[in-house]
Design an enzyme around this catalytic site. Structure first.
Site, PDB file in Angstrom:
ATOM      1  N   LYS A  67       0.839  -1.206   0.000  1.00  7.68           N
ATOM      2  CA  LYS A  67       0.000   0.000   0.000  1.00  7.68           C
ATOM      3  C   LYS A  67       0.871   1.253   0.000  1.00  7.68           C
ATOM      4  O   LYS A  67       0.527   2.263  -0.615  1.00  7.68           O
ATOM      5  CB  LYS A  67      -0.938  -0.012   1.204  1.00  7.68           C
ATOM      6  N   ASP A  91       4.871  -1.176  11.732  1.00  6.00           N
ATOM      7  CA  ASP A  91       3.642  -1.729  12.291  1.00  6.00           C
ATOM      8  C   ASP A  91       3.505  -1.207  13.714  1.00  6.00           C
ATOM      9  O   ASP A  91       4.205  -1.641  14.628  1.00  6.00           O
ATOM     10  CB  ASP A  91       3.709  -3.258  12.281  1.00  6.00           C
ATOM     11  N   ASN A 117       1.422  10.475  12.509  1.00  6.14           N
ATOM     12  CA  ASN A 117       0.021  10.561  12.116  1.00  6.14           C
ATOM     13  C   ASN A 117      -0.730   9.239  12.303  1.00  6.14           C
ATOM     14  O   ASN A 117      -1.949   9.226  12.397  1.00  6.14           O
ATOM     15  CB  ASN A 117      -0.045  10.994  10.641  1.00  6.14           C
ATOM     16  N   TYR A 205     -10.741   6.232  22.271  1.00  5.26           N
ATOM     17  CA  TYR A 205     -10.098   7.095  21.272  1.00  5.26           C
ATOM     18  C   TYR A 205      -9.966   8.514  21.805  1.00  5.26           C
ATOM     19  O   TYR A 205      -8.891   9.136  21.698  1.00  5.26           O
ATOM     20  CB  TYR A 205     -10.891   7.092  19.960  1.00  5.26           C
ATOM     21  N   LYS A 209      -6.360  10.628  22.556  1.00  5.81           N
ATOM     22  CA  LYS A 209      -5.988  11.926  22.000  1.00  5.81           C
ATOM     23  C   LYS A 209      -5.749  12.957  23.109  1.00  5.81           C
ATOM     24  O   LYS A 209      -4.884  13.839  22.980  1.00  5.81           O
ATOM     25  CB  LYS A 209      -7.073  12.404  21.031  1.00  5.81           C
TER      26      LYS A 209
END
Length: 355
Positions: A67, A91, A117, A205, A209
């Site tokens: 990819k 990974d 990112n 999540y 953050k």
């Protein structure tokens, strides 16, 4: 499910609908850029900008080499520049892979910018390296990259007289974190977050953050306590900052389940930024100056994070989380946190930047 603080909706809509983000025009000529999670979404578009802006090398850290190679071909075709992009395997669900990636980076003579990112958002408990996957990847693996890459960046700063940037991509979702784990017993915040707790999984999540922002605020002044202009014996400074790209079209929420998947789909249809526009925030942080060290950015400028982050409770939790994470990181790679200085006496500016 939604934990919206006062004023969040107004600020969010103003940002999404009425704030025009500047198109990146800063030259990255002569620079080597390393960006993770770069084969799709915001990472791919940010990498495309770096190539367009004349970076000498752009290294894509990707879990899938195939990819990554597809992304390389797409970027080269759209920018009409060949021989600039490279694909390295990374990974984030494997600390061994993270360490191998950083060891490879350690062989480089110069890295100017690192954009971290890569991250995940999953609705159900999945175990990675013995802990809940969101925390393992978004927090532990991300900051393992931070501490292992700081010496590489600092070496380049000393040899080439540059001011490297280390960017952690966070989210305004941090403002929605309920973060019930903040009241865990001493030394147990991350341990509690690592466990299988289905009732708290929807908040993972958001919490991840939030922790990213707390850790950048803590580590920015500790890794680089003095500005580039200071004449001291301190190590060469590195800018460590974090940002929210806002709500963007991306594949981040692809695993969301009802009703969040419906809310996300509707929200994206009404107010989401295009992937390219969202990626401008990553490029802005990668080009930002010293005043962003330890700080949070939104709409390509320094902004205040949530009121809780800036509170006394937030600062106390910030210190606790770093001490807990430091112990985990040392267990993964002994000595890896040696690049991070110690806190000074009360009132010292290195005790966390309040921005």
């Amino acid at each position: 499910m939604l934990n919206l603080p006062p004023g969040f909706i107004t600020t969010f809509l103003r940002s999404q609908l009425f704030t025009k983000l500047p198109y990146p025009d800063t030259s990255f000529s002569g620079q080597t850029i390393l960006i993770t999670g770069a084969n799709t979404g915001l990472g791919l578009e940010a990498a495309r900008h770096f190539v367009r802006l004349n970076a000498t090398r752009v290294i894509l850290g990707c879990r899938s080499i195939s990819k990554g190679e597809s992304a390389l071909t797409e970027i080269e075709s759209s920018c009409a520049r060949k021989g600039v992009v490279e694909v390295w395997e990374l990974d984030m669900s494997s600390y061994k892979s993270v360490k191998a990636f950083c060891a490879r980076a350690n062989g480089e003579g110069r890295i100017d910018v690192v954009v971290l990112n890569a991250g995940i958002a999953v609705p159900k408990y999945e175990e990675v390296e013995g802990m809940e996957s969101t925390i393992a990847i978004n927090v532990v693996a991300t900051f393992l990259l931070v501490v292992l890459l700081v010496p590489v960046l600092r070496r380049g700063a000393e040899k080439f007289g540059i001011l490297p940037r280390l960017v952690v991509v966070a989210s305004d979702a941090h403002e929605q974190a309920a973060f019930k784990e903040q009241n865990s017993p001493p030394g147990e915040i991350l341990n509690t977050l690592a466990q299988n707790k289905p009732d708290l999984q929807p908040d993972r999540y958001n919490v991840s953050k939030l922790l990213e922002i707390l850790l950048v605020r803590e580590l920015g002044p500790l890794i680089s306590p003095t500005p580039p202009s200071a004449s001291t014996d301190s190590p060469k400074p590195i800018i460590l900052n974090t940002l929210t790209p806002g709500l963007c079209h991306s594949s981040l929420m692809r695993h969301a389940i009802f009703p969040l998947n419906i809310i996300a789909r509707l929200g994206k249809a009404l107010v989401a930024r295009t992937t390219e526009v969202g990626s401008r925030t990553l490029v802005a942080a990668a080009a930002a100056e010293w005043e962003t060290n330890g700080c949070y950015m939104a709409d390509c400028a320094v902004r205040e994070p949530s009121a809780w982050v800036r509170s006394e409770k937030g600062l106390e939790t910030q210190k606790r989380v770093w001490e807990e994470l430091r112990e985990i990181l040392e267990g993964i790679e002994e000595g890896c946190t040696g690049c991070v200085g110690e806190r000074r006496e009360l009132g010292d500016p290195r005790n966390g930047r309040m921005c």
